[in-house]
Design a protein around this motif. Structure first.
Motif, short mmCIF file in Angstrom:
data_model
loop_
_atom_site.label_atom_id
_atom_site.label_comp_id
_atom_site.label_asym_id
_atom_site.label_seq_id
_atom_site.Cartn_x
_atom_site.Cartn_y
_atom_site.Cartn_z
N TYR A 92 0.84 -1.19 0.00
CA TYR A 92 0.00 0.00 0.00
C TYR A 92 0.88 1.25 0.00
N SER A 93 0.25 2.39 -0.12
CA SER A 93 0.99 3.64 -0.01
C SER A 93 1.56 3.77 1.40
N ASN A 94 2.51 4.65 1.57
CA ASN A 94 3.19 4.85 2.86
C ASN A 94 3.92 3.59 3.33
N GLU A 148 -10.84 0.12 3.22
CA GLU A 148 -9.87 0.31 2.15
C GLU A 148 -10.51 0.69 0.82
N HIS A 187 -11.17 3.54 -0.25
CA HIS A 187 -10.48 4.72 -0.78
C HIS A 187 -8.98 4.64 -0.57
N ASN A 188 -8.50 3.46 -0.26
CA ASN A 188 -7.06 3.26 -0.07
C ASN A 188 -6.72 1.83 -0.49
N PRO A 208 -1.77 3.59 -6.05
CA PRO A 208 -2.99 2.95 -5.54
C PRO A 208 -3.98 2.66 -6.67
N LYS A 257 -7.58 2.04 -8.44
CA LYS A 257 -8.92 2.60 -8.28
C LYS A 257 -9.97 1.59 -8.71
#
Length: 201
Positions: A143-145, A172, A174-175, A185, A187
């Motif tokens: 994932y991001s981060n 999740e 929106h993530n 990420p 969509k």
């Protein structure tokens, strides 16, 4: 000059070989195809291994060159099957992801859907209620981060096509996990968006 271009040529050849493997075998991921292609070409230098986006481009070129007469019809069939599956699993707010969404797919490509549910058991019960034989495994995701997590993936066959259902928690929506090709990420496409895509074809 030839010495400088040789590694680049090998990297490109590995990407082409990996793309051919993916086009012929539906159960290979980019990572698996890359490893298998490197082994075939006797490459042991990790620096020469192509990235996912290079393999995706090689796959796109392969389909356009060798399957242009049939790929369009095959893609439409895959997307129509995705529509049927998304309607069946509508309670889990499904989204289409992966090659069937991007269009770089043929008849061997699995249809990948994301389902949102806080309990994996709910999806498993739905599959059992509908008498759909399935396999279940855990899939590591990024994932991001720099977050990493393991999520459940269900797979089964629907007619001629293989379905993959990735179950994510509701939080999740929106993530979503990172796209393995673009590193951003995902969509995905809702049912309405997919229907619009089919109408515009």
């Amino acid at each position: 000059m030839p010495r400088r271009s040789a590694p680049r040529a090998l990297r490109h050849q590995i990407a082409i070989e990996a793309a051919q493997l993916i086009a012929e075998q539906s159960d290979l991921s980019y990572a698996q195809a890359r490893t298998k292609a490197a082994r075939r070409l006797r490459c042991t230098d990790q620096r020469q291994l192509p990235e996912n986006r290079e393999i995706e481009l090689a796959l796109k070129n392969h389909l356009e060159l060798f399957q242009s007469a049939t790929q369009g019809a095959q893609l439409r069939q895959l997307r129509e099957s995705a529509v049927a599956a998304m309607r069946l699993f509508s309670q889990y707010h499904p989204r289409l992801i992966g090659p069937v969404l991007s269009g770089i797919a043929n008849q061997h490509t699995p249809i990948s859907l994301v389902l949102f549910s806080d309990t994996v058991e709910a999806v498993a019960i739905s599959l059992m209620d509908w008498k759909i034989p399935f396999r279940q495994r855990e899939l590591p995701l990024e994932y991001s981060n720099k977050k990493r997590a393991t999520r459940t993936l269900f797979s089964f066959h629907a007619g001629e096509h293989r379905m993959e259902l990735l179950v994510l928690p509701e939080s999740e929506r929106h993530n979503m996990p990172l796209d393995p090709t673009e590193g951003r990420p995902q969509k995905g496409a809702s049912l309405n968006k997919l229907l619009t895509m089919l109408e515009s074809d």
